[in-house]
Design an enzyme around this catalytic site. Structure first.
Site, short mmCIF file in Angstrom:
data_model
loop_
_atom_site.label_atom_id
_atom_site.label_comp_id
_atom_site.label_asym_id
_atom_site.label_seq_id
_atom_site.Cartn_x
_atom_site.Cartn_y
_atom_site.Cartn_z
N LYS A 274 0.84 -1.20 0.00
CA LYS A 274 0.00 0.00 0.00
C LYS A 274 0.88 1.25 0.00
O LYS A 274 1.74 1.41 0.86
CB LYS A 274 -0.91 -0.01 1.23
CG LYS A 274 -1.72 1.27 1.44
CD LYS A 274 -2.45 1.22 2.77
CE LYS A 274 -3.10 2.57 3.11
NZ LYS A 274 -3.74 2.56 4.44
N ASP A 279 -2.42 10.48 3.80
CA ASP A 279 -3.83 10.13 3.96
C ASP A 279 -4.53 11.13 4.87
O ASP A 279 -4.41 11.08 6.09
CB ASP A 279 -3.96 8.72 4.55
CG ASP A 279 -5.41 8.28 4.67
OD1 ASP A 279 -6.27 8.90 4.03
OD2 ASP A 279 -5.66 7.29 5.40
N LYS A 286 -9.92 12.92 8.54
CA LYS A 286 -9.36 12.54 9.83
C LYS A 286 -9.31 13.75 10.75
O LYS A 286 -9.43 14.90 10.32
CB LYS A 286 -7.93 12.00 9.65
CG LYS A 286 -7.81 10.69 8.92
CD LYS A 286 -6.35 10.28 8.82
CE LYS A 286 -6.17 8.98 8.05
NZ LYS A 286 -6.68 7.82 8.79
N ASP A 297 1.71 6.27 5.76
CA ASP A 297 0.72 5.38 5.16
C ASP A 297 1.21 4.74 3.86
O ASP A 297 0.49 3.94 3.26
CB ASP A 297 -0.60 6.13 4.93
CG ASP A 297 -1.82 5.25 5.10
OD1 ASP A 297 -1.71 4.21 5.78
OD2 ASP A 297 -2.88 5.59 4.56
N ASP A 356 -12.03 7.22 4.07
CA ASP A 356 -10.82 6.97 4.85
C ASP A 356 -10.48 5.48 4.90
O ASP A 356 -9.46 5.09 5.47
CB ASP A 356 -10.98 7.51 6.27
CG ASP A 356 -9.66 7.60 7.02
OD1 ASP A 356 -8.61 7.69 6.35
OD2 ASP A 356 -9.66 7.59 8.26
N GLU A 358 -9.42 3.77 2.36
CA GLU A 358 -8.96 3.84 0.97
C GLU A 358 -7.89 2.81 0.64
O GLU A 358 -7.70 2.45 -0.52
CB GLU A 358 -8.44 5.25 0.67
CG GLU A 358 -7.00 5.53 1.05
CD GLU A 358 -6.71 5.39 2.54
OE1 GLU A 358 -5.59 4.99 2.90
OE2 GLU A 358 -7.61 5.68 3.35
N ARG A 360 -7.65 -0.37 1.13
CA ARG A 360 -8.17 -1.60 0.53
C ARG A 360 -8.60 -1.39 -0.92
O ARG A 360 -8.64 -2.34 -1.70
CB ARG A 360 -9.32 -2.14 1.38
CG ARG A 360 -10.53 -1.23 1.50
CD ARG A 360 -11.35 -1.50 2.76
NE ARG A 360 -10.66 -1.02 3.95
CZ ARG A 360 -11.12 -1.18 5.19
NH1 ARG A 360 -12.28 -1.78 5.40
NH2 ARG A 360 -10.45 -0.72 6.22
#
Length: 516
Positions: A274, A279, A286, A297, A356, A358, A360
């Site tokens: 990933k 993010d 967030k 991230d 949020d 995202e 996956r």
């Protein structure tokens, strides 16, 4: 990076400021490890420890503990270095011990550590050298690229004094492997720790190409936004819509020079990481505090890219591919909205109810690409869910998979590397948590219920019958403080586990872990 030497003779040894002698947990308290010479670096060594004095000073010889035995006089400071109990994994004990010694040795100059190897096999000696080098080099890691003045300099040189000395050559071989592994971890940490505006997807892809170009046996390709659209990577395109920064996808293929043959072919492992370079949460924004560490991230992408970079140097004998989808998740005017539906490369559709969640979405595209390569195994690495941190904290990562043998092998290599993985269930009874009213699935489950499991169940839908494992490193991907061989910030948790796994994959057995 810290320079590590294993001299083949006592002649011409550098002057050292600190000398370390290993100690273990004995039945009645800490004791010096057997096999120590009478002198080292020209300094007489004690025959025994004063157990009562050590206890009063809080030294029990736990792995990584240190105790100053002598700090006055003209010679080097003498330090006892804890190796823990023989019941603990030996490689991790030596890794922690060397890290603790490097930290207590202070700034600059040289230090020497006695390494008794009496009665060990050559394989055990080499593995011991590898563990020592990893712990020492990673404990000396610093990230000062954005300081106007560099911080305190770490130890410059570590000298390992093998006893008996004729084992120095074998010990040095292991040290070389440990140093190469530490370079991969450090390079991944550098990427993870870089400020997010300095390393958006385009720059991260460029930096990866630069770093990977230093390795042999690799073929690197970078897909721009046009190619990503042509390849129908709808999850990656959807996540990136709210950002002014275009996405990238990096694919790397490693071909071994000395491949292992199993059933007439060379096994192939695909790593998927990933790569969300920052993010914000998108429109499902967030909190300010929640964003402060979100440059990490993209840890999964950094981990798989730097893992494959080390494959040739470490003699990996199977084919390896790495796929890293890179994007920013921002709340711009074009950002995906809760309720939007994204098509993944294989035609499956995902309703986005929380922008949020995202990771996956981009991993779904990456996993489909991985399955199309028809590999023997797929392993994905991601800072995916806060639920994994709630369940396992910041020292243990969640491990999921559809192949018990693959899961067990990864867990074993994680234990050997000191990167603990805990197998979690892919509970079929939770599959309906991601049923959608308008699409094939939705990207979140039920509030406060099995969040890490549900995320893994979604990923499982994109690997088919291919042997697959998923490492959720949301908790372990960042260290809140510098301790042992971890430094505050990105940890690159998983690089050492993956390299150990790849080095043994398709061969007759794993490398031997030393005992002490």
């Amino acid at each position: 990076m810290l320079g590590i030497e294993v001299p083949s003779s006592t002649a011409g040894l550098p002057e050292v400021r600190v000398l370390g002698v290993p100690a273990v947990v004995g039945p009645d308290g800490p004791v010096l490890l057997s096999g120590l010479p009478g002198t080292a670096a020209g300094v007489p060594l004690p025959a025994v420890l004063d157990v009562d004095s050590a206890r009063r000073r809080g030294f029990g010889a736990k792995a990584g503990q240190t105790l100053v035995l002598r700090a006055d006089g003209d010679g080097p400071m003498l330090v006892a270095v804890g190796l823990g109990s023989e019941d603990e994994p030996a490689g991790e004990r030596w890794r922690r011990a060397s890290a603790g010694f490097v930290r207590v040795a202070g700034e600059g100059g040289s230090a020497a550590l006695c390494v008794p190897v009496v009665g060990r096999t050559p394989g055990e000696v080499a593995a011991l050298g590898e563990a020592i080098a990893e712990g020492a080099a990673l404990a000396s890691y610093r990230f000062d690229d954005f300081r106007s003045r560099p911080g305190p300099a770490p130890l410059e040189r570590l000298v390992l004094l093998a006893s008996p000395q004729d084992a120095a050559g074998v010990l040095a071989q292991g040290v070389g492997r440990g140093e190469r592994t530490a370079r991969a971890v450090s390079a991944a940490r550098d990427l993870i720790n870089t400020p997010p505006s300095e390393l958006p997807p385009r720059q991260l892809a460029d930096r990866a190409v630069e770093l990977l170009g230093e390795s042999t046996g690799l073929r690197v390709a970078v897909w721009d936004e046009g190619r990503i659209a042509e390849e129908r990577l709808g999850g990656l395109l959807g996540v990136t819509r709210g950002s002014a920064e275009p996405p990238r996808l990096v694919r790397v293929d490693y071909t071994p020079s000395d491949p292992v043959i199993v059933d007439g072919r060379t096994p192939h492992v695909v790593l998927v990481g990933k790569g969300i370079t920052f993010d914000s949460g998108g429109l499902s924004l967030k909190t300010p505090d929640g964003m402060t560490t979100m440059k990490t991230d993209m840890s999964g992408a950094a981990i798989v890219l730097m893992t494959i970079a080390a494959c040739a140097d470490l003699g990996v004998r199977v084919r390896v591919s790495a796929i890293a989808p890179l994007a920013e998740n921002m709340p711009g005017s074009r950002a995906i909205k809760p309720g939007d539906v994204l098509p993944i490369r294989n035609g499956a559709t995902i309703e986005v109810l929380n922008t949020d969640a995202e990771g996956r979405l981009v991993l779904a595209d990456g996993l489909v690409l991985a399955t199309e390569l028809e590999p023997d195994a797929i392993i994905d690495v991601a800072t995916l869910t806060g639920a994994a941190t709630v369940a396992l904290g910041t020292s243990i990562a969640a491990l999921f998979g559809n192949d018990d043998a693959l899961v067990e092998r990864l867990k074993r290599h994680g234990d050997e590397a000191g990167e603990r993985l805990w197998p979690m269930p892919l509970a079929a009874e939770y599959a309906d948590h991601i049923d959608s009213d308008v699409a094939d699935m939705k990207n979140i489950g039920r509030a406060s219920q099995a969040g890490a499991i549900v995320a893994a169940l979604l990923l499982q839908r994109f690997v088919g019958t291919t042997s697959w494992a998923h490492l959720d490193i949301a908790g372990t991907g960042r260290s809140p403080e510098s301790s042992g061989y971890l430094s505050k910030g990105g940890t690159a948790f998983g690089v050492r586990t993956l390299l150990g796994f790849l080095r043994s994959y398709g061969t007759d057995g794993d490398r031997t872990d030393p005992t002490a």
